[in-house]
Design a protein around this motif. Structure first.
Motif, PDB file in Angstrom:
ATOM      1  N   ARG A  34      49.492  23.275  16.389  1.00 48.57           N
ATOM      2  CA  ARG A  34      49.325  24.480  17.206  1.00 48.57           C
ATOM      3  C   ARG A  34      47.939  25.090  17.078  1.00 48.57           C
ATOM      4  NH1 ARG A  34      53.109  24.820  21.171  1.00 48.57           N
ATOM      5  NH2 ARG A  34      54.976  23.786  20.385  1.00 48.57           N
ATOM      6  N   ASN A  35      47.161  24.644  16.123  1.00 48.69           N
ATOM      7  CA  ASN A  35      45.776  25.138  16.049  1.00 48.69           C
ATOM      8  C   ASN A  35      44.855  24.046  16.600  1.00 48.69           C
ATOM      9  OD1 ASN A  35      43.071  25.793  15.148  1.00 48.69           O
ATOM     10  ND2 ASN A  35      44.037  27.362  13.885  1.00 48.69           N
ATOM     11  N   LEU A  36      44.136  24.393  17.664  1.00 54.49           N
ATOM     12  CA  LEU A  36      43.358  23.377  18.381  1.00 54.49           C
ATOM     13  C   LEU A  36      42.147  22.875  17.605  1.00 54.49           C
ATOM     14  CD1 LEU A  36      43.656  24.974  21.907  1.00 54.49           C
ATOM     15  CD2 LEU A  36      44.659  22.818  21.173  1.00 54.49           C
ATOM     16  N   HIS A  77      52.556  41.044  37.725  1.00 48.09           N
ATOM     17  CA  HIS A  77      52.841  40.954  36.293  1.00 48.09           C
ATOM     18  C   HIS A  77      52.282  39.643  35.734  1.00 48.09           C
ATOM     19  CE1 HIS A  77      55.782  44.315  36.298  1.00 48.09           C
ATOM     20  NE2 HIS A  77      56.005  43.906  37.546  1.00 48.09           N
ATOM     21  N   ALA A  78      51.916  39.683  34.482  1.00 49.99           N
ATOM     22  CA  ALA A  78      51.466  38.447  33.818  1.00 49.99           C
ATOM     23  C   ALA A  78      51.812  38.526  32.348  1.00 49.99           C
ATOM     24  CB  ALA A  78      49.975  38.238  34.005  1.00 49.99           C
ATOM     25  N   ARG A  79      52.282  37.402  31.798  1.00 55.88           N
ATOM     26  CA  ARG A  79      52.471  37.355  30.355  1.00 55.88           C
ATOM     27  C   ARG A  79      51.259  36.698  29.721  1.00 55.88           C
ATOM     28  NH1 ARG A  79      57.855  33.582  30.443  1.00 55.88           N
ATOM     29  NH2 ARG A  79      57.102  32.057  31.952  1.00 55.88           N
ATOM     30  N   ILE A  80      51.194  36.736  28.408  1.00 56.28           N
ATOM     31  CA  ILE A  80      49.989  36.343  27.679  1.00 56.28           C
ATOM     32  C   ILE A  80      50.328  35.172  26.767  1.00 56.28           C
ATOM     33  CG2 ILE A  80      48.169  37.114  26.123  1.00 56.28           C
ATOM     34  CD1 ILE A  80      49.168  40.051  26.916  1.00 56.28           C
ATOM     35  N   TRP A  81      49.693  34.044  27.024  1.00 55.83           N
ATOM     36  CA  TRP A  81      49.824  32.885  26.142  1.00 55.83           C
ATOM     37  C   TRP A  81      48.658  32.891  25.171  1.00 55.83           C
ATOM     38  CZ3 TRP A  81      54.141  29.909  26.207  1.00 55.83           C
ATOM     39  CH2 TRP A  81      54.941  29.971  27.349  1.00 55.83           C
ATOM     40  N   LEU A  82      48.925  32.502  23.948  1.00 55.11           N
ATOM     41  CA  LEU A  82      47.910  32.485  22.903  1.00 55.11           C
ATOM     42  C   LEU A  82      47.660  31.050  22.459  1.00 55.11           C
ATOM     43  CD1 LEU A  82      46.132  33.797  20.676  1.00 55.11           C
ATOM     44  CD2 LEU A  82      48.216  34.011  19.291  1.00 55.11           C
ATOM     45  N   ALA A  83      46.412  30.611  22.612  1.00 52.58           N
ATOM     46  CA  ALA A  83      45.977  29.333  22.040  1.00 52.58           C
ATOM     47  C   ALA A  83      45.071  29.659  20.864  1.00 52.58           C
ATOM     48  CB  ALA A  83      45.228  28.501  23.082  1.00 52.58           C
ATOM     49  N   GLN A  84      45.302  29.018  19.736  1.00 49.91           N
ATOM     50  CA  GLN A  84      44.484  29.286  18.555  1.00 49.91           C
ATOM     51  C   GLN A  84      43.403  28.223  18.459  1.00 49.91           C
ATOM     52  OE1 GLN A  84      45.230  32.192  16.892  1.00 49.91           O
ATOM     53  NE2 GLN A  84      43.233  31.900  15.915  1.00 49.91           N
ATOM     54  N   VAL A 144      39.491  31.399  16.319  1.00 55.73           N
ATOM     55  CA  VAL A 144      39.351  32.237  17.515  1.00 55.73           C
ATOM     56  C   VAL A 144      40.638  32.224  18.341  1.00 55.73           C
ATOM     57  CG1 VAL A 144      38.129  32.463  19.717  1.00 55.73           C
ATOM     58  CG2 VAL A 144      36.861  31.921  17.631  1.00 55.73           C
ATOM     59  N   PRO A 145      41.227  33.404  18.604  1.00 57.91           N
ATOM     60  CA  PRO A 145      42.371  33.451  19.529  1.00 57.91           C
ATOM     61  C   PRO A 145      41.885  33.395  20.975  1.00 57.91           C
ATOM     62  CG  PRO A 145      41.888  35.665  18.716  1.00 57.91           C
ATOM     63  CD  PRO A 145      40.919  34.730  18.030  1.00 57.91           C
ATOM     64  N   LEU A 146      42.556  32.599  21.785  1.00 57.77           N
ATOM     65  CA  LEU A 146      42.272  32.527  23.217  1.00 57.77           C
ATOM     66  C   LEU A 146      43.502  33.032  23.961  1.00 57.77           C
ATOM     67  CD1 LEU A 146      40.823  31.673  25.823  1.00 57.77           C
ATOM     68  CD2 LEU A 146      41.558  29.318  25.386  1.00 57.77           C
ATOM     69  N   LEU A 147      43.345  34.162  24.665  1.00 59.24           N
ATOM     70  CA  LEU A 147      44.440  34.767  25.424  1.00 59.24           C
ATOM     71  C   LEU A 147      44.361  34.281  26.868  1.00 59.24           C
ATOM     72  CD1 LEU A 147      43.945  38.450  24.162  1.00 59.24           C
ATOM     73  CD2 LEU A 147      45.278  36.622  23.085  1.00 59.24           C
ATOM     74  N   MET A 148      45.491  33.760  27.381  1.00 59.70           N
ATOM     75  CA  MET A 148      45.510  33.236  28.742  1.00 59.70           C
ATOM     76  C   MET A 148      46.642  33.887  29.519  1.00 59.70           C
ATOM     77  SD  MET A 148      44.521  29.230  28.181  1.00 59.70           S
ATOM     78  CE  MET A 148      45.791  28.908  26.986  1.00 59.70           C
ATOM     79  N   LEU A 149      46.295  34.486  30.647  1.00 64.73           N
ATOM     80  CA  LEU A 149      47.253  35.250  31.450  1.00 64.73           C
ATOM     81  C   LEU A 149      47.925  34.334  32.467  1.00 64.73           C
ATOM     82  CD1 LEU A 149      44.924  38.301  31.874  1.00 64.73           C
ATOM     83  CD2 LEU A 149      47.108  38.336  30.705  1.00 64.73           C
ATOM     84  N   ASP A 150      49.229  34.518  32.629  1.00 64.82           N
ATOM     85  CA  ASP A 150      50.055  33.619  33.442  1.00 64.82           C
ATOM     86  C   ASP A 150      50.930  34.472  34.354  1.00 64.82           C
ATOM     87  OD1 ASP A 150      51.842  31.724  34.415  1.00 64.82           O
ATOM     88  OD2 ASP A 150      52.901  31.475  32.516  1.00 64.82           O
ATOM     89  N   SER A 151      50.713  34.343  35.680  1.00 64.65           N
ATOM     90  CA  SER A 151      51.480  35.172  36.628  1.00 64.65           C
ATOM     91  C   SER A 151      52.794  34.528  37.062  1.00 64.65           C
ATOM     92  CB  SER A 151      50.622  35.458  37.869  1.00 64.65           C
ATOM     93  OG  SER A 151      50.439  34.269  38.628  1.00 64.65           O
TER      94      SER A 151
END
Length: 873
Positions: A25-27, A205-212, A216-223
C-alpha cells in the motif's frame, strides 16, 4: 456470461505476512528494488502476470502458497528487513529535517495528473510524470508535501493500432479497490467527502482516496459516488476528456475541492496545515479562490484576502504556447460562481477579473487559467532556463512598461527521479564504485556538481553494461511487437520475422513522447531514402524504436502515428525500425536504458523542458536533440549532439523541416554512427563513444535529478513563500491591500519631470562616475511609497538598453513649492561603446516579492527624452 455485479475480494494474509499489506500500500515499492524483489519472490509468474503490481499480486496468490511463506524463515527474515527499512525511511530525519527552522511546516502540491507508477495509471505524459517525480523526490528528501489530484476512473486511454496503423483508444475501468489507495474516512468509519455547489441548487460530491507515496500523502478526489447524478458522477471519468464545462468542473473540483480535501485530511490526521500552496500548471488555479473565500469567512475583505493568499502561493507554468493553456468562456465561468453556485460570498466580477486577458491581443470574453494562476501567486516559474525566457515574453503583457527580462517569472529546470528511472544494472555499477548508501544518496539528494567516481569505471565494464541493456531492450521490443501485431489481427504464422527484429549490436535510437505536431514525430521520415540508407548501412546501421500517443481528439497527430507505423511496416526496414503502441511508464523504464541515442526534434522553442532525455542520460544514453528545453541549457559537445535549427522569423515551416531533417541525417551519418562503430587500437572498443557515456553520467547525472529540482523549489520558492505567508497576518494583509489601492489610484500623478547629469558631453571615458540629478512628481504618494532608479547599460541602434544595471537614487531634502522631489545618485560608466541610461519610478513596499509586482512604472516622457539626450557613446 456477463456478471451483473462486481466485487473485489481481498486476501486474508496469515499474521506473519501482514507487513506485506503495508509494503504493497505504500508506493515506495515502485522505486525501491529490494521491496520489488521481495514481492517477486512470493510468486515470480504471478508477479509478471500482475505487471509488477503488489496489490494485484497479493489478490491472486493461492492461500496454500501464502501458508508456505508464513513458515518460511528465510522469507520472513527478508520481509522483516524490508519492512524495517520502510519504517526507517518513513520516520527518520532526511535532508529537509537538517535545514534551518524557517522552512514551511507543510506544502500542498496540486496537479491534474500524477505519474507514480504504471500500477496507478493517472497520467498522460510529461506533466504527470514530472508531478510524480516531484512527490517521490520530496519523499526521499523528507519535504512535508501533500499531493492533491483527481482519481480518474478510466485514467488516460490505452492505445492499440488497427491493421492499417490507425490509433485506436480504449478506456478500461479502474476499480479503486484494486489499486494501492485507501478511502479517507471520518472517525465513525464513513467516507470523508467534499462537495461543490452547482448552478440550480445541485451539488457535486467527491470522496477522497489516499495514495501513500513514500512519506508523501497523495489525495485524489473521485466524483463517482452515489450522492451524485449521472452527469456529476462522470466528472472524474477521464483525464483530459469531455467538453468545456466538463473540464471546468474537473478544474473546480481539483482546485476548490482539493483545498477542502487538504483541510479534511489535516483535521483527520493531525498533519500540519500547508503554509505554501504550489499550483502545478493552471488547471488547479481555483485553489486560490477557495483560500480567499476561507479568509473572507473569517472577516477579511477580498483584496486583503487576495494579498494573504498570494503571499504563500507558487505557480509553475509548463506551456510555451498560448494554445496550451486552458481558457473558458466568461459566461460559463460566471454561471458556476456567485450567489446561486460556488463561492457565493465572492462577487463574480472579482472572480472573472482574475482570469481576464487584459493585454494587447488578449480576448476579453475568455477566462485564462494561467493568467489567474499568475495573479493568485506571488512567485511563479517556468521549467527550464529557456522556458523561463519564453514565459516572460509570453506573459509580459500582464506587466506593461517592463522589459520581458524583468517580468517576475523565474525558472527551476525540471529533474527526474533517478531511483525510478535508473536501470538496476546501472545502479549496481555505481554502487560497486562508491557503496550502496553513497550511491543512493547521490541519486536522491544529489549535491555535487559532478560524479567523479564514474571516471574510475573501466571502459570494458561500461561497454558491457550498455550492450546488456540493449539486449534486454531487443527482447522487450520483440515481445511488445508480437503482442501489437496480434491485436492488429495477425496470426502466429505471419509473425516469424519478429524474431529477427533489432540486433543487440546495432546502434539503437529511441524516440518516445506524446504526439502533438510540434514534437515532429515524423521529421525522421522527411527524406525516406536517406533514412533507409541509415537503417540498412552495411557497416554502420542504425535501428530506431518509436512510441507515442496522440490525443484522442487530435486526428492530425493520429495521421502522424499512422505515417510512422506504415513506414515501420515496410518489409525492407521492419527489422530496423519499430513503433510500439501504448507508451507508458512500464515501457519507458525499459526503453531509456536500452537506447544508445535519445532523439528529440521539437520546433524550438516549443519544448518547455523535455525530461525524457534526462531519464535516458541517467542510464548512459547520449542525447541527440534540438537546443530546446533543458538541452539548450546543459548541452556540451562532450556528451551529445545539438541538431541545428532554422527558427528564424518568417521561415516557411516545410522549408524549416527540410533544413532540420537534413541536419539530423548529416549528424547521424558523419558524427554519430562513426563514433559508435569506430574501434580503438588496443582495446577493440569504441573509445570516443565510451568517453561520451562517461561524461554524460559524470557531468549531466547530478544536474538532471529531481532531488536537485525539489531542493531548488524549497530554497528559492517554498522557503520565501512560507516567510511571506507568516508575515501576512490579517492586519498586515489589510495594510498591504490598502497601500496597493492607494498607489494604483495615485499612480497617474507620478512623473519624471527633469533629468540632468554632471557631464553634458556625448563622450566620456570608461570608469567615469557621473552625478545624476532627477526631479520627480509623486502626486499623492511619498518617498516611502516609491523607488526612483537609474537604469543604464549598453544600447542598440534603437537605444534599447540591454544587460541593464539598476541603481536606486536617494531623495534630497524636502519637496519644493510645486510638491516636486529631487533625487540624486551616481551613474558609473562601466563599459565601453554605445551606452545609455534612463530613469524610472516604481512602487516600493517591503512585502513585495518583486518591484514589478503591481505592473506599475513611470518614466520620462518622450519630450523629456528628446531634450535630455540620454544617449552617450
Amino acid at each position: 456470461m456477463k456478471a451483473i455485479r462486481r466485487f473485489t475480494v481481498r486476501p486474508v494474509l496469515p499474521e506473519p505476512l501482514r507487513p506485506l499489506s503495508d509494503l504493497a500500500r505504500n508506493l515506495r515499492w515502485s522505486w525501491h528494488a529490494e521491496t520489488r524483489d521481495l514481492f517477486q519472490s512470493v510468486d515470480p509468474e504471478r508477479w509478471a502476470a500482475s505487471g509488477g503490481d503488489p496489490v494485484r499480486l497479493l489478490g491472486s496468490v493461492p492461500p496454500a502458497r501464502l501458508a508456505d511463506l508464513a513458515t518460511d524463515r528465510r522469507f520472513l527474515r527478508r520481509l522483516a528487513a524490508v519492512a524495517g527499512d520502510l519504517n526507517d525511511y518513513l520516520t527518520g530525519d532526511r535532508w529537509y529535517q537538517a535545514q534551518p527552522d524557517e522552512l514551511p511546516a507543510a506544502i500542498a502540491y496540486f496537479s491534474p495528473e500524477f505519474g507514480i507508477t504504471a500500477a496507478l495509471p493517472q497520467y498522460s505524459g510529461g506533466l504527470g510524470i514530472l508531478a510524480g517525480d516531484h512527490l517521490k523526490a520530496a519523499s526521499d528528501l523528507g519535504v512535508p508535501l501533500i499531493g492533491v489530484g483527481l482519481l480518474y476512473r478510466h485514467g488516460y486511454f490505452r492505445q492499440t493500432l488497427s491493421r492499417d496503423g490507425w490509433q485506436q483508444e480504449h478506456y478500461p475501468v479502474l476499480d479503486p479497490h484494486e489499486l494501492a489507495v485507501v478511502l479517507l474516512e471520518e472517525p465513525d468509519g464513513t467516507p470523508a467527502q467534499v462537495a461543490l455547489a452547482l448552478p440550480g441548487g445541485r451539488q457535486l460530491h467527491a470522496r477522497i482516496w489516499l495514495a501513500q507515496v513514500g512519506r508523501v500523502p497523495l489525495l485524489m478526489l473521485d466524483s463517482d459516488v452515489e450522492e451524485n447524478d449521472l452527469g456529476e458522477r462522470g466528472v472524474t471519468d477521464r483525464l483530459y476528456g469531455g467538453g468545456s464545462e466538463h473540464r471546468l468542473l474537473q478544474e473546480m473540483l481539483l482546485g476548490i475541492g482539493g483545498v477542502r480535501a487538504v483541510r479534511t485530511y489535516c483535521r483527520l490526521t493531525g498533519h500540519p496545515a500547508p503554509e505554501v500552496f504550489h499550483t502545478n500548471e493552471g488547471h488547479a488555479g481555483f485553489l486560490g479562490l477557495e483560500r480567499i473565500a476561507e479568509l473572507c469567512a473569517e472577516g477579511l475583505d477580498f483584496d486583503s484576502a487576495l494579498e494573504a493568499v498570494r503571499a504563500g502561493t507558487v505557480f509553475t507554468t509548463h506551456t510555451p504556447v498560448p494554445a496550451g493553456i486552458d481558457r473558458f468562456d466568461r459566461e460559463l465561468v460566471a454561471r458556476h460562481f456567485g450567489p446561486d453556485a460556488e463561492l457565493p460570498r465572492i462577487d463574480v466580477e472579482r472572480v472573472l477579473r482574475l482570469g481576464m486577458e487584459t493585454y494587447p491581443g488578449g480576448e476579453p470574453n475568455l477566462f485564462n487559467m494561467a493568467v489567474m494562476g499568475l495573479r493568485l501567486a506571488q512567485r511563479a516559474n517556468g521549467v527550464s532556463l529557456l522556458h523561463g525566457n519564453v514565459s516572460r515574453e509570453m506573459f509580459s503583457g500582464l506587466w506593461p512598461g517592463f522589459d520581458a527580462d524583468e517580468v517576475p517569472i523565474t525558472s527551476v529546470t525540471n529533474g527526474v527521479h533517478a531511483p525510478t528511472w535508473v536501470a538496476p544494472e546501472v545502479f549496481r555499477l555505481g554502487a560497486r564504485q562508491i557503496g550502496v548508501h553513497r550511491a543512493e544518496d547521490a541519486l536522491t539528494v544529489g549535491g555535487p556538481e559532478r560524479w567523479d567516481a564514474v571516471a574510475d569505471i573501466p571502459d570494458q565494464e561500461i561497454w558491457e553494461l550498455r550492450r546488456g541493456l540493449r539486449e534486454q531492450l531487443v527482447t522487450e521490443v520483440r515481445e511488445r511487437l508480437r503482442a501489437s501485431w496480434r491485436q492488429r489481427g495477425a496470426g502466429t504464422a505471419e509473425l516469424g520475422w519478429i524474431d529477427g527484429v533489432l540486433d543487440p549490436d546495432v546502434l539503437t535510437i529511441g524516440f518516445a513522447r506524446r504526439v502533438p505536431s510540434y514534437k515532429r514525430l515524423t521529421l525522421m521520415l522527411r527524406d525516406r531514402d536517406r533514412l533507409m540508407d541509415l537503417l540498412l548501412h552495411p557497416e554502420r546501421p542504425v535501428q530506431i524504436v518509436v512510441a507515442g500517443k496522440a490525443h484522442p481528439a487530435d486526428d492530425g497527430g493520429k495521421r502522424l502515428v499512422q505515417e510512422l507505423v506504415r513506414f515501420a511496416d515496410d518489409p525492407r526496414v521492419r527489422h530496423r525500425i519499430v513503433f510500439l503502441p501504448d507508451y507508458g511508464m512500464g515501457m519507458a523504464q525499459k526503453l531509456y536504458p536500452g537506447c544508445d541515442i535519445w532523439l528529440n526534434n521539437p520546433l524550438r522553442p516549443l519544448e518547455a523542458c523535455g525530461t525524457s532525455g534526462m531519464k535516458a542520460a541517467l542510464n548512459g544514453c547520449l542525447n541527440l536533440s534540438v537546443l530546446d528545453g533543458w538541452w539548450d541549457e546543459w548541452f556540451q559537445p562532450d556528451f551529445g549532439w545539438a541538431i541545428p535549427t532554422a527558427d528564424g522569423v518568417g521561415t516557411d515551416p516545410d522549408h524549416r523541416d527540410d533544413i532540420e531533417a537534413a541536419a539530423l541525417y548529416d549528424l547521424l551519418e558523419q558524427r554519430v554512427t562513426p563514433s559508435f562503430y569506430e574501434r580503438g587500437g588496443h582495446s577493440g572498443l569504441p573509445d570516443r563513444w565510451i568517453e561520451m557515456v562517461r561524461q554524460t553520467l559524470s557531468l549531466l547525472g547530478p544536474k538532471v535529478l529531481a532531488g536537485r529540482m525539489v531542493r531548488e523549489y524549497v530554497e528559492r520558492l517554498y522557503a520565501p513563500a512560507a516567510l511571506s505567508h507568516r508575515s501576512m497576518g490579517p492586519d498586515v494583509a489589510r495594510d498591504l491591500a490598502e497601500w496597493k489601492t492607494r498607489v494604483r489610484a495615485a499612480w497617474p500623478g507620478v512623473t519624471v519631470d527633469h533629468v540632468e547629469t554632471s557631464v553634458a558631453a556625448a563622450l566620456a571615458e570608461l570608469g567615469t562616475t557621473l552625478g545624476l540629478r532627477v526631479r520627480v512628481g509623486l502626486g499623492e504618494l511619498g518617498p516611502d511609497d516609491v523607488e526612483v532608479q537609474a537604469v543604464s547599460g549598453r544600447v542598440d541602434e534603437e537605444d534599447h538598453i540591454a544587460d541593464a544595471t539598476v541603481v536606486p537614487l536617494k531623495p534630497v531634502g524636502s519637496p519644493d513649492q510645486d510638491g516636486r522631489w529631487v533625487y540624486e545618485g551616481p551613474l558609473s560608466l562601466d563599459r565601453t561603446g554605445p551606452f545609455g541610461y534612463t530613469v524610472r519610478i516604481l512602487p516600493a513596499h517591503r512585502l513585495l516579492a518583486s518591484s514589478a509586482e503591481l505592473g506599475l512604472v513611470a518614466g520620462p516622457s518622450e519630450e523629456l527624452v528628446e531634450a535630455a539626450g540620454l544617449l552617450m557613446r
